[in-house]
Design a protein around this motif. Structure first.
Motif, PDB file in Angstrom:
ATOM      1  N   TYR A   1       0.847  -1.184   0.000  1.00 35.16           N
ATOM      2  CA  TYR A   1       0.000   0.000   0.000  1.00 35.16           C
ATOM      3  C   TYR A   1       0.890   1.244   0.000  1.00 35.16           C
ATOM      4  CZ  TYR A   1      -4.045  -2.943   1.074  1.00 35.16           C
ATOM      5  OH  TYR A   1      -5.023  -3.875   1.025  1.00 35.16           O
ATOM      6  N   ARG A   2       0.242   2.391  -0.047  1.00 37.16           N
ATOM      7  CA  ARG A   2       0.969   3.656  -0.172  1.00 37.16           C
ATOM      8  C   ARG A   2       1.795   3.966   1.066  1.00 37.16           C
ATOM      9  NH1 ARG A   2      -2.003   9.529  -1.098  1.00 37.16           N
ATOM     10  NH2 ARG A   2      -0.105  10.809  -1.120  1.00 37.16           N
ATOM     11  N   HIS A   3       1.253   3.699   2.262  1.00 34.89           N
ATOM     12  CA  HIS A   3       1.932   4.054   3.512  1.00 34.89           C
ATOM     13  C   HIS A   3       2.304   2.808   4.301  1.00 34.89           C
ATOM     14  CE1 HIS A   3       0.845   8.306   3.033  1.00 34.89           C
ATOM     15  NE2 HIS A   3      -0.374   7.900   2.738  1.00 34.89           N
ATOM     16  N   GLU A   4       3.497   2.814   4.873  1.00 35.31           N
ATOM     17  CA  GLU A   4       3.919   1.781   5.806  1.00 35.31           C
ATOM     18  C   GLU A   4       4.017   2.422   7.185  1.00 35.31           C
ATOM     19  OE1 GLU A   4       7.383  -0.298   4.680  1.00 35.31           O
ATOM     20  OE2 GLU A   4       6.582  -0.996   2.755  1.00 35.31           O
TER      21      GLU A   4
ATOM     22  N   ALA B   1      -1.329   0.981   4.535  1.00 40.15           N
ATOM     23  CA  ALA B   1      -2.600   1.653   4.254  1.00 40.15           C
ATOM     24  C   ALA B   1      -2.462   2.614   3.086  1.00 40.15           C
ATOM     25  CB  ALA B   1      -3.078   2.405   5.491  1.00 40.15           C
ATOM     26  N   GLU B   2      -3.539   2.763   2.339  1.00 40.02           N
ATOM     27  CA  GLU B   2      -3.600   3.760   1.263  1.00 40.02           C
ATOM     28  C   GLU B   2      -3.831   5.152   1.818  1.00 40.02           C
ATOM     29  OE1 GLU B   2      -3.205   3.663  -2.087  1.00 40.02           O
ATOM     30  OE2 GLU B   2      -2.451   1.630  -1.815  1.00 40.02           O
ATOM     31  N   ARG B   3      -4.558   5.243   2.957  1.00 42.71           N
ATOM     32  CA  ARG B   3      -4.866   6.530   3.581  1.00 42.71           C
ATOM     33  C   ARG B   3      -4.533   6.456   5.063  1.00 42.71           C
ATOM     34  NH1 ARG B   3     -11.011   7.491   2.145  1.00 42.71           N
ATOM     35  NH2 ARG B   3     -10.643   9.164   3.663  1.00 42.71           N
ATOM     36  N   LEU B   4      -4.243   7.618   5.652  1.00 50.16           N
ATOM     37  CA  LEU B   4      -3.880   7.683   7.064  1.00 50.16           C
ATOM     38  C   LEU B   4      -4.970   8.293   7.934  1.00 50.16           C
ATOM     39  CD1 LEU B   4      -0.174   8.941   6.750  1.00 50.16           C
ATOM     40  CD2 LEU B   4      -0.943   6.590   7.145  1.00 50.16           C
TER      41      LEU B   4
END
Length: 321
Positions: free
Chosen positions: A233-236, A277-280
């Protein structure tokens, strides 16, 4: 079964689909004239099945409410849907509320199923695993797709599927899993030599291929859930949380995050929470709801979002705008 009796049963099945069915339509479906339809309706009335005659431009025949339940005529897909619903209810605890009624209903349906369909349904029931969540019908797979894949799982047969832009993808299915209101199939993809997960409702077509294969020995439920938690995903995100596994899992289940104990790093009682996650934006309120001490390792953007949420909550608690 003689033809008149078979047509009377077909008439009952047509009426059970609901609404008012015009006599001309019924005659066409049964291959008889309208006068014969009236005679078949009389046969149903003689059996105490409440059929109403509706007059007018949009008139015809319909089933009315009666003193007892008329015999039900279920197609293959309908029988499959009912049995899967009863199975899901048993897995989710609903059967405890229904008592023995759910078990007897399933037994009655299975007892009258044609042998060909009973064998395929057995393959479905033996192939499905649940992660604990109650299945939903909003993304239910096509019955033909489900039956074919379940049969392939039971007999260890490879299949070709139309999935997304690829219309002839060969995989080796070894388990069907119901997870978070969706249905998935776990399969080996020989083209890349890896295990893959496919949503059943996104499989447009499937056909069984010759040959057999040996399924892997892993737990399909565990591998599916862990696969979701470690997907790209975008965020780790990495957060240290002080609390037990049970406490943390109330807000971050295994399908969302992985946990690593930090006792060996000199921090007993702490765990490293890893999320992709894709979004935070959903993480600050979820961490707040967790109500446990935590420290954000990365990303910095998450720390800023948590601070912004804390300031908004503090302002509202003070009565500010």
């Amino acid at each position: 079964m003689n033809r008149p009796v078979g047509r009377v049963l077909t008439l009952l099945e047509l009426l059970q689909s609901g609404g008012v069915r015009p006599a001309a339509e019924l005659a066409d479906r049964l291959g008889v004239d309208i006068r014969t339809v009236r005679r078949y309706v009389d046969h149903l009335l003689d059996l105490d099945i409440p059929v109403e005659s509706v007059r007018g431009r949009y008139g015809g025949y319909r089933l009315a409410r009666g003193a007892r339940l008329p015999p039900l005529m279920l197609g293959d897909d309908e029988a499959l849907a009912v049995l899967l619903g009863l199975l899901s209810g048993r897995r989710s605890g609903l059967t405890a509320t229904l008592g023995p009624a759910g078990e007897t209903a399933a037994a009655k349906i299975r007892r009258v199923l044609p042998a060909r369909l009973a064998d395929r349904l057995d393959s479905v029931l033996e192939s499905i695993a649940f992660t604990g969540e109650e299945p939903d019908q909003s993304d239910a797979p096509d019955a033909t797709v489900l039956l074919t894949i379940a049969d392939a799982v039971a007999n260890r047969r490879p299949i070709a599927i139309a999935y997304g832009e690829r219309t002839d993808r060969t995989v080796r299915p070894y388990a069907i899993v119901s997870h978070e209101k969706r249905w998935y199939v776990r399969a080996l993809d020989p083209a890349i030599g890896e295990e893959r997960t496919f949503r059943l409702d996104r499989i447009d077509a499937v056909r069984t291929l010759p040959g057999t294969f040996e399924p892997p020995a892993d737990d399909p439920v565990r591998s599916l859930v862990e696969g979701f938690a470690t997907a790209e995903y975008r965020h780790e995100v990495a957060v240290r949380v002080q609390g037990s596994v049970e406490q943390i899992r109330t807000r971050f289940p295994a399908s969302v995050a992985t946990l690593q104990p930090l006792a060996e790093e000199g921090r007993p009682g702490w765990h490293r929470l890893a999320v992709r996650a894709e979004r935070l934006d959903w993480l600050p309120p979820t961490l707040a709801a967790l109500d446990l001490p935590f420290e954000i390792e990365r990303p910095t953007e998450l720390r800023d979002l948590v601070l912004a949420l804390a300031e908004r909550l503090a302002s509202r608690a003070r009565g500010g705008a």
